[in-house]
Design an enzyme around this catalytic site. Structure first.
Site, PDB file in Angstrom:
ATOM      1  N   SER A 234       0.825  -1.210   0.000  1.00 16.46           N
ATOM      2  CA  SER A 234       0.000   0.000   0.000  1.00 16.46           C
ATOM      3  C   SER A 234       0.861   1.263   0.000  1.00 16.46           C
ATOM      4  CB  SER A 234      -0.912   0.012   1.230  1.00 16.46           C
ATOM      5  OG  SER A 234      -1.691  -1.158   1.258  1.00 16.46           O
TER       6      SER A 234
HETATM    7  N1  SAM Z   1      -0.538  -5.108   4.202  1.00 19.22           N
HETATM    8  C1  SAM Z   1       0.167  -5.351   2.973  1.00 19.22           C
HETATM    9  C2  SAM Z   1       1.531  -4.741   2.936  1.00 19.22           C
HETATM   10  O1  SAM Z   1       1.924  -4.097   3.937  1.00 19.22           O
HETATM   11  O2  SAM Z   1       2.232  -4.933   1.939  1.00 19.22           O
HETATM   12  C3  SAM Z   1      -0.640  -4.962   1.758  1.00 19.22           C
HETATM   13  C4  SAM Z   1      -1.810  -5.841   1.585  1.00 19.22           C
HETATM   14  S1  SAM Z   1      -2.328  -6.110  -0.072  1.00 19.22           S
HETATM   15  C5  SAM Z   1      -3.059  -4.555  -0.429  1.00 19.22           C
HETATM   16  C6  SAM Z   1      -3.693  -7.220   0.273  1.00 19.22           C
HETATM   17  C7  SAM Z   1      -3.251  -8.617   0.634  1.00 19.22           C
HETATM   18  O3  SAM Z   1      -4.386  -9.300   1.172  1.00 19.22           O
HETATM   19  C8  SAM Z   1      -2.777  -9.451  -0.561  1.00 19.22           C
HETATM   20  O4  SAM Z   1      -1.492  -9.952  -0.325  1.00 19.22           O
HETATM   21  C9  SAM Z   1      -3.812 -10.568  -0.646  1.00 19.22           C
HETATM   22  O5  SAM Z   1      -3.287 -11.803  -1.100  1.00 19.22           O
HETATM   23  C10 SAM Z   1      -4.285 -10.651   0.790  1.00 19.22           C
HETATM   24  N2  SAM Z   1      -5.599 -11.286   1.003  1.00 19.22           N
HETATM   25  C11 SAM Z   1      -6.722 -11.186   0.229  1.00 19.22           C
HETATM   26  N3  SAM Z   1      -7.710 -11.917   0.763  1.00 19.22           N
HETATM   27  C12 SAM Z   1      -7.219 -12.499   1.897  1.00 19.22           C
HETATM   28  C13 SAM Z   1      -7.750 -13.360   2.900  1.00 19.22           C
HETATM   29  N4  SAM Z   1      -9.009 -13.814   2.860  1.00 19.22           N
HETATM   30  N5  SAM Z   1      -6.950 -13.739   3.919  1.00 19.22           N
HETATM   31  C14 SAM Z   1      -5.670 -13.316   3.979  1.00 19.22           C
HETATM   32  N6  SAM Z   1      -5.097 -12.504   3.072  1.00 19.22           N
HETATM   33  C15 SAM Z   1      -5.865 -12.088   2.045  1.00 19.22           C
END
Ligand code: SAM
Length: 218
Positions: free
Chosen positions: A63
């Site tokens: 992000s």
């Molecule tokens: N917090 C992260 C960082 O600091 O880089 C950015 C997060 S990224 C915008 C969203 C993440 O959520 C992705 O890696 C995606 O694979 C994960 N995600 C999506 N659905 C999910 C779920 N049900 N459980 C866990 N992770 C999930």
């Protein structure tokens, strides 16, 4: 901790984060301290401190620094709070929470993304983060209740298992809305009362899981 590129971090904090109103000293210190360039791919190194999200592979993103700072300030982690993050991604948000003093459990659904995040945290010397590979929408009762829960992917609604894992006094911060645009929401639990506040529009990749969006073709 890797202290290289500190002037870029200082500039990022002053121009992107403080200038837009984030003021929690613990959050600002963490944003100054954590070497964000260790959480972005080699191909994006020059943009590691830029004012926008970056691709991290597997169709996912790290992000924008400002959004990480805002969400951390809204969660307001106290030292030794237990925080659950859903959506580990690069591990950067978890590193910021941990540098604020929280113990962090972070859940990521994609194994390769989780493995890279573990490596990133190791490279950055951050120890108080545990990464689990699973569907975070169903919660993680093994360590609940949590003082803070942070969802870093866009969800149609707050997954109800997560609400139930919030400790009294706990805060949950999440982007809630459709797949194009969401609103940043904070829910504060006061015993059995839940207070909801809204903090404006954001845009995240989708939260995919049992209590989130369904995977394409499901
Ligand atoms: N917090 C992260 C960082 O600091 O880089 C950015 C997060 S990224 C915008 C969203 C993440 O959520 C992705 O890696 C995606 O694979 C994960 N995600 C999506 N659905 C999910 C779920 N049900 N459980 C866990 N992770 C999930």
């Amino acid at each position: 901790m890797d202290t290289s590129r500190a002037p870029e971090r200082e500039h990022m904090v002053r121009t992107q984060i403080q200038a837009r109103g984030v003021s929690n000293p613990r959050v600002l210190d963490a944003m100054r301290t954590v070497p964000r360039h260790l959480f972005v791919p080699q191909t994006c190194q020059r943009e590691a401190y830029a004012d926008y999200p970056l691709p991290i592979g597997s169709g996912q993103t790290i992000s924008q620094p400002y959004i990480v700072a805002v969400m951390t300030e809204l969660l307001s982690p106290n030292p030794s709070d237990l925080v659950l993050e859903i959506g580990t991604g690069s591990g950067y948000q978890a590193a910021i929470l941990a540098t604020c003093g929280a113990d962090v459990v972070s859940i990521e659904r994609i194994e390769e993304v989780a493995a890279q995040a573990r490596q990133n945290l190791l490279n950055a010397g951050i120890k108080n983060v545990r990464i689990i590979t699973s569907d975070g929408t169903v919660g993680y009762t093994d360590m609940s209740p949590y003082d803070g829960i942070l969802i870093t992917a866009g969800t149609p609604e707050i997954p109800c298992p997560l609400i139930n894992e919030l400790a009294p006094g706990g805060r949950l911060v999440a982007p809630v809305g459709d797949q194009n645009i969401q609103e940043l929401i904070r829910i504060t639990r006061l015993n059995n009362e839940f207070i909801t506040e809204k903090f404006g529009a954001v845009r995240f990749v989708p939260l995919i899981g049992e209590y989130g969006w369904k995977e394409e073709g499901e």
